[in-house]
Motif scaffolding. Structure first.
Motif, PDB file in Angstrom:
ATOM      1  N   ASP A  60       6.981   0.935   0.510  1.00 30.20           N
ATOM      2  CA  ASP A  60       6.909   2.176   0.680  1.00 30.20           C
ATOM      3  C   ASP A  60       5.920   2.735  -0.548  1.00 30.20           C
ATOM      4  OD1 ASP A  60       7.075   5.005   1.400  1.00 30.20           O
ATOM      5  OD2 ASP A  60       9.244   4.893   1.240  1.00 30.20           O
ATOM      6  N   ALA A  61       4.745   3.248   0.070  1.00 31.38           N
ATOM      7  CA  ALA A  61       3.747   3.468  -1.261  1.00 31.38           C
ATOM      8  C   ALA A  61       4.003   4.815  -1.593  1.00 31.38           C
ATOM      9  CB  ALA A  61       2.408   3.294  -0.825  1.00 31.38           C
ATOM     10  N   ARG A  62       4.117   5.154  -2.899  1.00 35.80           N
ATOM     11  CA  ARG A  62       4.268   6.464  -3.257  1.00 35.80           C
ATOM     12  C   ARG A  62       2.857   7.118  -4.096  1.00 35.80           C
ATOM     13  NH1 ARG A  62       8.823   7.971  -0.757  1.00 35.80           N
ATOM     14  NH2 ARG A  62      10.562   6.556  -1.148  1.00 35.80           N
ATOM     15  N   GLN A  63       2.755   8.259  -3.939  1.00 35.38           N
ATOM     16  CA  GLN A  63       1.430   9.051  -4.635  1.00 35.38           C
ATOM     17  C   GLN A  63       1.509   9.043  -5.787  1.00 35.38           C
ATOM     18  OE1 GLN A  63       0.439  12.553  -2.378  1.00 35.38           O
ATOM     19  NE2 GLN A  63      -1.697  12.673  -3.578  1.00 35.38           N
TER      20      GLN A  63
ATOM     21  N   ALA B 152      -6.570   7.409   0.642  1.00 32.18           N
ATOM     22  CA  ALA B 152      -5.198   6.399   0.986  1.00 32.18           C
ATOM     23  C   ALA B 152      -4.248   7.249   1.425  1.00 32.18           C
ATOM     24  CB  ALA B 152      -4.713   5.814  -0.616  1.00 32.18           C
ATOM     25  N   ARG B 153      -3.425   6.593   2.279  1.00 34.69           N
ATOM     26  CA  ARG B 153      -2.268   7.086   2.912  1.00 34.69           C
ATOM     27  C   ARG B 153      -0.903   6.613   2.192  1.00 34.69           C
ATOM     28  NH1 ARG B 153      -3.080   7.036   9.409  1.00 34.69           N
ATOM     29  NH2 ARG B 153      -5.096   8.238   9.566  1.00 34.69           N
ATOM     30  N   VAL B 154      -0.280   7.650   1.743  1.00 33.28           N
ATOM     31  CA  VAL B 154       1.155   7.131   1.319  1.00 33.28           C
ATOM     32  C   VAL B 154       2.303   7.254   2.131  1.00 33.28           C
ATOM     33  CG1 VAL B 154       0.557   8.234  -0.982  1.00 33.28           C
ATOM     34  CG2 VAL B 154       1.792   9.601   0.831  1.00 33.28           C
ATOM     35  N   GLY B 155       3.507   6.326   1.814  1.00 38.67           N
ATOM     36  CA  GLY B 155       4.454   6.266   2.465  1.00 38.67           C
ATOM     37  C   GLY B 155       4.612   4.928   3.109  1.00 38.67           C
ATOM     38  N   ARG B 156       5.566   4.785   4.132  1.00 33.70           N
ATOM     39  CA  ARG B 156       5.859   3.389   4.688  1.00 33.70           C
ATOM     40  C   ARG B 156       4.479   2.701   5.127  1.00 33.70           C
ATOM     41  NH1 ARG B 156      11.049   1.594   5.793  1.00 33.70           N
ATOM     42  NH2 ARG B 156      10.921  -0.735   6.231  1.00 33.70           N
TER      43      ARG B 156
END
Length: 373
Positions: free
Chosen positions: A291-294, A302-306
């Motif tokens: 789960d990428a955080r900003q 880039a898109r954050v989140g799962r």
């Protein structure tokens, strides 16, 4: 066809390299895709094939165990490209399937695929030349509700409009190299399918379904540190292979997925007693563990989140029953497993053949001969 390197079985398929995989998908409550994907979908939904004729039952038909054997050679779409982009290859897949009728409307099906690479394409650096691979065994428990027919027996339950339905639970027995590679214990997929036959004079059958696939994996990250010479991941690593990372770790698969939503649509048209054709479309919306955080390092685009990974399957087939009872049959098919959109995210890929990037071998063309018992 080296599709498996791009889509490492997050959706539990026997072998993504060839269309024989398809059969498993649909019969498994859906994983299907070979020349008989449409007929398989009908079987999974507890239907008779559209336009199937009523024939006198044989004494052996009361026996609760049935099965089939299929052999399917296939070539990747890259074989159709000339010049430096040519990616000629040839695979042969053996598919074994057995179904046990527990009771009317309740069946247990097991399917196993074995794939043999006969001609390795120009990208052999990312594959094992002339490899023989055994897929995971797919087990499907399928149930079609039944009601009393008023004559002491039962008949299939129908929703308003004559729509049939079935429920299924697809399990995975992880015997493949790919599952061992990511440490998969199993996967479970509850499914619900709806069907409507008898259209266009009884010749057209439509099937639609949904499912939620959940993987139970040992590894939840994209790489792991080998613990010794007997470690499964280490044993699967090739010297200098792409999975052997520079830091000594082993890549478990860039598309390692926690769960996925699966959508299905099937259309089968019975041309006559011997000939039929059909289309099968499946869309897998997979979600990764990470789960990428900003933060301050997040890129502009880039898109954050799962993490997400979406894959579509498209199968087009022309089928022929060699004998009147349909015991021997043959199919000509195309099978495509690709991202729904191009790399720039702007162009939708035609789901039944990848005309946009043929050399990428997202599509394959094959013949299949099968014998049912």
């Amino acid at each position: 066809m080296q599709i498996s390197s791009r889509f490492p079985l997050f959706f539990q398929i026997p072998s993504v390299r060839v269309a024989a995989v398809a059969i498993t998908v649909v019969t498994a409550g859906l994983q299907a895709a070979d020349g008989h994907a449409q007929a398989a979908a009908a079987a999974a939904a507890g239907l008779e094939t559209a336009g199937s004729a009523k024939k006198k039952s044989k004494p052996s038909e009361a026996f609760p165990l049935t099965g089939s054997v299929a052999l399917a050679p296939s070539i990747p779409s890259g074989a159709l490209v000339t010049g430096e982009a040519n990616r000629t290859g040839l695979d042969m897949t053996l598919t074994l399937s057995a179904t046990y009728a527990i009771m009317p409307g309740l069946n247990l099906t097991a399917t196993q695929n074995v794939n043999k690479n006969l001609v390795t394409n120009a990208d052999s650096g990312a594959s094992r030349p002339y490899d023989t691979s055994v897929s995971d065994m797919i087990v499907n428990l399928g149930w079609s509700p039944r009601v009393s027919d008023g004559k002491g027996g039962t008949k299939a339950f129908r929703l308003p409009g004559g729509i049939g339905m079935s429920l299924g639970l697809v399990g995975n027995i992880p015997v493949s190299r790919a599952s061992k590679y990511v440490g998969r214990y199993t996967s479970l997929t509850p499914t619900m399918n709806f069907n409507k036959g008898g259209l266009l004079g009884g010749k057209l059958l439509l099937v639609a379904g949904i499912g939620v696939l959940n993987n139970f994996n040992k590894y939840t990250q994209s790489s792991t540190e080998p613990v010794g010479t007997n470690d499964v991941a280490l044993a699967l690593t090739r010297t200098g292979g792409a999975e052997a990372l520079s830091n000594g770790n082993i890549a478990t698969g860039s598309n390692l997925t926690s769960f996925a939503f699966r959508s299905l649509a099937v259309a089968n048209f019975q041309i006559n007693d011997r000939w039929s054709c059909g289309l099968t479309y499946m869309l897998f919306n997979g979600f990764r563990y990470f789960d990428a955080r900003q933060d301050e390092y997040t890129g502009k685009y880039a898109r954050v989140g799962r993490g997400r990974v979406d894959t579509q399957w498209g199968i087009a087939s022309l089928n022929y029953n060699i004998d009147a009872d349909g015991i021997w049959s043959a199919s000509l098919y195309s099978f495509t497993a690709s991202p729904p959109f191009s790399a720039d995210g702007k162009t939708y890929r035609f789901p039944f053949f990848d005309f946009r990037s043929t050399a990428d071998n997202f599509s394959s063309i094959g013949l299949q001969a099968s014998r049912s018992f």
